[in-house]
Design an enzyme around this catalytic site. Structure first.
Site, PDB file in Angstrom:
ATOM      1  N   ARG A   1      11.650  -5.995   4.917  1.00 14.96           N
ATOM      2  CA  ARG A   1      11.359  -4.605   4.690  1.00 14.96           C
ATOM      3  C   ARG A   1      12.393  -3.759   5.325  1.00 14.96           C
ATOM      4  O   ARG A   1      12.613  -3.936   6.485  1.00 14.96           O
ATOM      5  CB  ARG A   1       9.978  -3.897   4.879  1.00 14.96           C
TER       6      ARG A   1
ATOM      7  N   ARG B   1      -0.485  -8.695  13.604  1.00 18.03           N
ATOM      8  CA  ARG B   1      -1.216  -7.592  12.654  1.00 18.03           C
ATOM      9  C   ARG B   1      -2.185  -8.313  11.416  1.00 18.03           C
ATOM     10  O   ARG B   1      -3.107  -7.584  11.119  1.00 18.03           O
ATOM     11  CB  ARG B   1      -0.189  -6.885  11.838  1.00 18.03           C
TER      12      ARG B   1
ATOM     13  N   ARG C   1      11.241  -1.813  11.029  1.00 21.19           N
ATOM     14  CA  ARG C   1      10.307  -1.470  11.808  1.00 21.19           C
ATOM     15  C   ARG C   1      10.031  -2.249  12.994  1.00 21.19           C
ATOM     16  O   ARG C   1      10.189  -3.499  12.663  1.00 21.19           O
ATOM     17  CB  ARG C   1       8.910  -1.272  11.147  1.00 21.19           C
TER      18      ARG C   1
ATOM     19  N   LYS D   1       0.796  -1.214  -0.005  1.00 16.73           N
ATOM     20  CA  LYS D   1       0.026   0.156  -0.036  1.00 16.73           C
ATOM     21  C   LYS D   1       0.917   1.336   0.076  1.00 16.73           C
ATOM     22  O   LYS D   1       0.659   2.079  -0.670  1.00 16.73           O
ATOM     23  CB  LYS D   1      -0.849   0.222   1.057  1.00 16.73           C
TER      24      LYS D   1
ATOM     25  N   ARG E   1      -9.790   1.304   8.494  1.00 15.83           N
ATOM     26  CA  ARG E   1      -9.248   0.148   8.913  1.00 15.83           C
ATOM     27  C   ARG E   1     -10.332  -0.699   9.519  1.00 15.83           C
ATOM     28  O   ARG E   1     -10.019  -1.687   9.963  1.00 15.83           O
ATOM     29  CB  ARG E   1      -8.114   0.188   9.608  1.00 15.83           C
TER      30      ARG E   1
HETATM   31  P1  AP5 Z   1       4.858  -1.656   1.806  1.00 12.98           P
HETATM   32  O1  AP5 Z   1       4.596  -0.905   0.545  1.00 12.98           O
HETATM   33  O2  AP5 Z   1       5.699  -1.314   2.860  1.00 12.98           O
HETATM   34  O3  AP5 Z   1       3.627  -2.294   2.381  1.00 12.98           O
HETATM   35  P2  AP5 Z   1       2.374  -1.798   3.159  1.00 12.98           P
HETATM   36  O4  AP5 Z   1       1.055  -2.487   2.734  1.00 12.98           O
HETATM   37  O5  AP5 Z   1       2.515  -0.353   3.113  1.00 12.98           O
HETATM   38  O6  AP5 Z   1       2.767  -2.373   4.545  1.00 12.98           O
HETATM   39  P3  AP5 Z   1       2.626  -1.741   6.029  1.00 12.98           P
HETATM   40  O7  AP5 Z   1       3.200  -2.862   6.854  1.00 12.98           O
HETATM   41  O8  AP5 Z   1       3.078  -0.246   6.240  1.00 12.98           O
HETATM   42  O9  AP5 Z   1       0.992  -1.925   6.213  1.00 12.98           O
HETATM   43  P4  AP5 Z   1       0.196  -2.015   7.801  1.00 12.98           P
HETATM   44  O10 AP5 Z   1      -0.949  -1.500   7.146  1.00 12.98           O
HETATM   45  O11 AP5 Z   1       0.653  -2.859   8.360  1.00 12.98           O
HETATM   46  O12 AP5 Z   1       1.126  -0.638   8.319  1.00 12.98           O
HETATM   47  P5  AP5 Z   1       0.643   0.712   8.690  1.00 12.98           P
HETATM   48  O13 AP5 Z   1       1.965   1.617   8.646  1.00 12.98           O
HETATM   49  O14 AP5 Z   1      -0.475   1.479   7.972  1.00 12.98           O
HETATM   50  O15 AP5 Z   1       5.605  -2.955   1.229  1.00 12.98           O
HETATM   51  C1  AP5 Z   1       6.086  -4.008   2.371  1.00 12.98           C
HETATM   52  C2  AP5 Z   1       7.424  -4.595   1.724  1.00 12.98           C
HETATM   53  O16 AP5 Z   1       7.105  -5.400   0.593  1.00 12.98           O
HETATM   54  C3  AP5 Z   1       8.364  -3.540   1.380  1.00 12.98           C
HETATM   55  O17 AP5 Z   1       9.532  -4.057   1.814  1.00 12.98           O
HETATM   56  C4  AP5 Z   1       8.409  -3.464  -0.219  1.00 12.98           C
HETATM   57  O18 AP5 Z   1       9.738  -3.099  -0.644  1.00 12.98           O
HETATM   58  C5  AP5 Z   1       8.045  -4.761  -0.500  1.00 12.98           C
HETATM   59  N1  AP5 Z   1       7.072  -4.918  -1.825  1.00 12.98           N
HETATM   60  C6  AP5 Z   1       6.008  -3.925  -2.002  1.00 12.98           C
HETATM   61  N2  AP5 Z   1       5.355  -4.533  -3.177  1.00 12.98           N
HETATM   62  C7  AP5 Z   1       6.060  -5.487  -3.554  1.00 12.98           C
HETATM   63  C8  AP5 Z   1       5.769  -6.316  -4.741  1.00 12.98           C
HETATM   64  N3  AP5 Z   1       4.855  -6.166  -5.516  1.00 12.98           N
HETATM   65  N4  AP5 Z   1       6.575  -7.446  -4.908  1.00 12.98           N
HETATM   66  C9  AP5 Z   1       7.529  -7.672  -3.871  1.00 12.98           C
HETATM   67  N5  AP5 Z   1       7.865  -6.857  -2.709  1.00 12.98           N
HETATM   68  C10 AP5 Z   1       6.957  -5.826  -2.774  1.00 12.98           C
HETATM   69  O19 AP5 Z   1       0.105   0.706  10.322  1.00 12.98           O
HETATM   70  C11 AP5 Z   1       1.111   0.487  11.310  1.00 12.98           C
HETATM   71  C12 AP5 Z   1       0.345   0.540  12.642  1.00 12.98           C
HETATM   72  O20 AP5 Z   1      -0.299   1.882  12.865  1.00 12.98           O
HETATM   73  C13 AP5 Z   1      -0.788  -0.472  12.713  1.00 12.98           C
HETATM   74  O21 AP5 Z   1      -0.544  -1.903  13.147  1.00 12.98           O
HETATM   75  C14 AP5 Z   1      -1.578   0.173  13.717  1.00 12.98           C
HETATM   76  O22 AP5 Z   1      -1.148  -0.243  15.027  1.00 12.98           O
HETATM   77  C15 AP5 Z   1      -1.655   1.634  13.548  1.00 12.98           C
HETATM   78  N6  AP5 Z   1      -2.454   2.216  12.616  1.00 12.98           N
HETATM   79  C16 AP5 Z   1      -2.147   2.842  11.301  1.00 12.98           C
HETATM   80  N7  AP5 Z   1      -3.540   2.833  10.716  1.00 12.98           N
HETATM   81  C17 AP5 Z   1      -4.597   2.746  11.616  1.00 12.98           C
HETATM   82  C18 AP5 Z   1      -5.665   3.013  11.641  1.00 12.98           C
HETATM   83  N8  AP5 Z   1      -6.520   3.460  10.349  1.00 12.98           N
HETATM   84  N9  AP5 Z   1      -6.726   2.461  12.503  1.00 12.98           N
HETATM   85  C19 AP5 Z   1      -6.026   2.192  13.663  1.00 12.98           C
HETATM   86  N10 AP5 Z   1      -4.623   1.910  13.657  1.00 12.98           N
HETATM   87  C20 AP5 Z   1      -4.010   2.151  12.631  1.00 12.98           C
END
Ligand code: AP5
Length: 206
Positions: free
Chosen positions: A123, A160, A149, A9, A84
Site C-alpha cells: 500500500r 494489528r 505507513r 475499508k 472497533r
Molecule cells: P485500504 O482501503 O487502505 O484498507 P483498509 O481496510 O482501510 O486498511 P487500514 O490498514 O487503513 O485499516 P486499519 O483498520 O488497520 O487502519 P486504520 O487507519 O483504521 O486497502 C489496503 C490496500 O489494499 C491498499 O493498497 C489498496 O489499494 C488495496 N486494496 C483495497 N481493496 C483491494 C482489492 N479488492 N483488491 C486488491 N487490493 C485492494 O487504523 C490505524 C490505527 O489507528 C489502528 O491500528 C489504531 O492504532 C488506531 N485506530 C483507528 N481507529 C481506531 C478505533 N476505532 N479504536 C482504537 N484505535 C483506532
C-alpha cells in the site's frame, strides 16, 4: 465499514461517501493527521498507532462524537475503522440515538490474513490527496508523492491482525444479531467489491 486491516475499508468508504454525498470519517486518518501535526492528541496516540495497538475507547468515542456533530454529517456518514471494540459499538448506538439517527448497514469486508499482509506491504498513500494505491493491484500515477505507513511493516501488520481478531472480529456476530451485517467478499477486484457495496447501501436507502 467492518473488516480486518487492509480489507479495503478506506478504499470503499471513499467511493460510498462520494456516491451518496456522505461524510467519510476514518478514525485512523484522524489519528494520523494529528500525529503529523504533532497536536496533543497526536502525541498521546503516536506510540499506540505506530505499534498497531488500539487507542483507548474513551478517547476514540469522544473524537467520533465530536466529528459526527459537524455540518457535513447532516446527510449521514460512512464510519471507517470505528467501532472497533464492543464498548465502542455500544457507545455508537447510544450516541446515534442521542442525535436522532441510527446505523443503516454494516458492510463487513471479508479478507484472509494472508491477503492482508500482501496488501498492506504494497500500500502507498498519496501525501497530497490521501488517495490509496497499491503498487501491484492499484498502481499510482507516475510522479505521485507517496507515503508508506509506518504501521504497514510486516511485524506491525501481524500485531494489528491480532488486535483485530481479539477485539474487533466479535462485532461481526454483534451486528449480525442486530440484522445489520452484510458480508462482502473483499478478495474480488476493487471495482467488483465497490459494485456490491454500493448495491447493498442503495438497498437500505430505497
Ligand atoms: P485500504 O482501503 O487502505 O484498507 P483498509 O481496510 O482501510 O486498511 P487500514 O490498514 O487503513 O485499516 P486499519 O483498520 O488497520 O487502519 P486504520 O487507519 O483504521 O486497502 C489496503 C490496500 O489494499 C491498499 O493498497 C489498496 O489499494 C488495496 N486494496 C483495497 N481493496 C483491494 C482489492 N479488492 N483488491 C486488491 N487490493 C485492494 O487504523 C490505524 C490505527 O489507528 C489502528 O491500528 C489504531 O492504532 C488506531 N485506530 C483507528 N481507529 C481506531 C478505533 N476505532 N479504536 C482504537 N484505535 C483506532
Amino acid at each position: 465499514m467492518l473488516g480486518p486491516p487492509g480489507a479495503g475499508k478506506g478504499t470503499q468508504a471513499k467511493i460510498v461517501a462520494e456516491k451518496f454525498d456522505l461524510a467519510h470519517i476514518s478514525t485512523g486518518d484522524i489519528f494520523r493527521d494529528n500525529i503529523k501535526r504533532k497536536t496533543e492528541l497526536g502525541k498521546q496516540v503516536v506510540a499506540i498507532v505506530d505499534a498497531g495497538g488500539l487507542v483507548p475507547d474513551e478517547l476514540t468515542v469522544a473524537l467520533v462524537k465530536d466529528r459526527l456533530q459537524k455540518d457535513d454529517c447532516k446527510n449521514g456518514a460512512v464510519l471507517d475503522g470505528f467501532p472497533r471494540t464492543a464498548d465502542q459499538a455500544d457507545a455508537l448506538t447510544e450516541l446515534l440515538a442521542e442525535l436522532g439517527s441510527e446505523i443503516a448497514i454494516v458492510p463487513y469486508i471479508k479478507v484472509r490474513d494472508s491477503e492482508v499482509v500482501e496488501r498492506l506491504s504494497g500500500r502507498r498513500t498519496d501525501k497530497q490527496t490521501g488517495k490509496i494505491y497499491h503498487l501491484k493491484y492499484n498502481p499510482p500515477p507516475q510522479g505521485a508523492d507517496l507515503e508508506h505507513r509506518k504501521d504497514d511493516q510486516e511485524d506491525t501488520i501481524r500485531d494489528r491482525l491480532e488486535e483485530y481478531h481479539n477485539k474487533t472480529a466479535p462485532l461481526i456476530a454483534y451486528y449480525e444479531q442486530k440484522g445489520l451485517l452484510q458480508e462482502i467478499d473483499g478478495e474480488e477486484q476493487i471495482d467488483v467489491v465497490s459494485a456490491t457495496v454500493l448495491r447493498k447501501v442503495e438497498a437500505t436507502r430505497a
